[in-house]
Design an enzyme around this catalytic site. Structure first.
Site, mmCIF file in Angstrom:
data_model
loop_
_atom_site.group_PDB
_atom_site.id
_atom_site.type_symbol
_atom_site.label_atom_id
_atom_site.label_comp_id
_atom_site.label_asym_id
_atom_site.label_seq_id
_atom_site.Cartn_x
_atom_site.Cartn_y
_atom_site.Cartn_z
ATOM 1 C CG ASP A 238 -131.983 -63.476 43.041
ATOM 2 O OD1 ASP A 238 -132.305 -64.022 44.116
ATOM 3 O OD2 ASP A 238 -132.370 -62.343 42.695
ATOM 4 C CE LYS B 170 -134.352 -60.200 48.443
ATOM 5 N NZ LYS B 170 -134.644 -60.007 47.021
ATOM 6 C CD GLN C 30 -135.879 -57.033 45.106
ATOM 7 O OE1 GLN C 30 -134.966 -57.524 45.757
ATOM 8 N NE2 GLN C 30 -137.063 -57.595 44.995
#
Ligand code: NDP
Length: 305
Positions: free
Chosen positions: A129, A62, A106
């Site tokens: 997200d 990422k 994460q």
């Protein structure tokens, strides 16, 4: 599937790598224009807790993709032993930091930390997200908000492959909060207009339902679950699954496969995504898109204030 002459015709491959490259270069161009217009580059803060190698590798991917798109990012690492309150404190600092446009935590987090509580702590305007309940709710009622990257990437794959969705039956196998449920809401949106069925481990006659699908999405986490007999001839089959299967011919001792029996289903489907190289690369591309969108919408709000 048979062609006009009655010969077997293999499904058309949906090339997620190529499509994700296209999305990433569009984001990079838009980011360049954004900064040329005098704005600072978008900034993504990635929070990584613990030392899980898979998580660390996702985060590196990422960060690299951000850099290539002209998006600044930092990975903030914390030890597995971090207390939940301390982690929420970190999120709160990032929420308050005007230089941060997007926050990504994460997952999975260590067992002693409640993932939901941490996600709830992220300011919805920085929730790139799309996992915050406010983002999920906005998606459900068709209001603006971040759409989580995997479902958004699946729709992008369908659209860019010119697969008709309007009025078509989409069957999703899997009802998770990160794939199945948001994807169902997205496919129901006006303009996409699918008729959606969501299946799960308690669904009766799953093969029979799957066979009705014009678009069949597998998000289960079981290697080779979807077999050719579950697929309507000509259907578009989207494989979200990422599963490790033992493979002694590989140096690392395993290979990655999806939830779809690729070879068998390719004989029946009209379109199919490979694993790897299908949905996976789209997830990162859509994260970049969300981060740029976050920077833009936050700048707009700041202007209006
Ligand atoms: P979850 O484990 O959260 O959900 C799996 C779903 O599959 C559940 O709804 C479960 O049903 C259903 N399921 C499990 N077994 C069966 C069965 N025998 N019959 C019918 N349904 C079943 O998984 P995720 O949604 O998080 O992920 C799914 C897969 O996609 C994984 O392989 C994951 O690695 C991958 N993934 C890939 C991403 C990418 O970028 N390509 C991103 C996210 C995930 P029930 O709810 O009843 O338990």
């Amino acid at each position: 599937m048979l062609d006009d002459n009655g010969h077997a015709k293999l499904a058309k491959l949906i090339d997620g790598k190529a499509i994700s490259r296209a999305v990433r270069s569009e984001v990079a161009e838009e980011t360049q224009r954004w900064t040329q217009d005098g704005h600072r580059p978008p900034y993504l803060a990635v929070v990584l807790v613990g030392d899980d190698p898979a998580s660390a590798s996702y985060v590196r991917g990422k960060a690299r993709a951000c850099g290539e798109a002209g998006i600044n990012s930092d990975t903030i690492t914390r030890d597995t032993s971090i207390a939940q309150d301390e982690l929420i404190g970190l999120i709160s600092d990032l929420n308050d930091d005007d230089g941060v446009d997007g926050i990504l935590v994460q997952l999975p987090l260590p067992d002693h930390v409640d993932d939901d509580a941490v996600i709830r702590a992220i300011a919805p305007e920085k929730d790139v997200d799309g996992f915050h309940p406010a983002s999920a709710g906005a998606l459900m009622i068709g209001q603006p908000g971040f759409v989580s990257a995997t479902p958004a990437g699946i729709v992008e794959l369908l659209e860019r492959s010119e697969i008709e969705t309007r009025g078509k039956h989409a069957v999703i196998i899997g009802r998770s909060n990160i794939v199945g449920k948001p994807l169902a809401n997205l496919l129901l949106r006006r303009g996409i207009d699918c008729t959606v069925t969501v299946c799960h481990s308690r669904t009766q006659d799953l093969p029979g339902i799957a066979r009705q699908a014009d678009t069949l999405v597998a998000a289960i986490g079981r290697a080779g679950f979807v077999t050719a007999d579950m697929v309507k001839p000509g259907a578009a089959v989207i494989d979200v699954g990422i599963n490790r299967v033992d493979d002694s011919s590989r140096e690392r001792g395993y290979r990655l496969v999806g939830d779809v029996d690729f070879d068998g289903v390719s004989q029946v489907a009209g379109y199919i995504t490979p694993v790897p190289g299908g949905v996976g690369p789209m997830t990162i591309a859509m994260l970049l898109r969300n981060t740029l969108d976050a920077a833009r919408s936050r700048a707009q709000v700041a202007l209006a204030d």
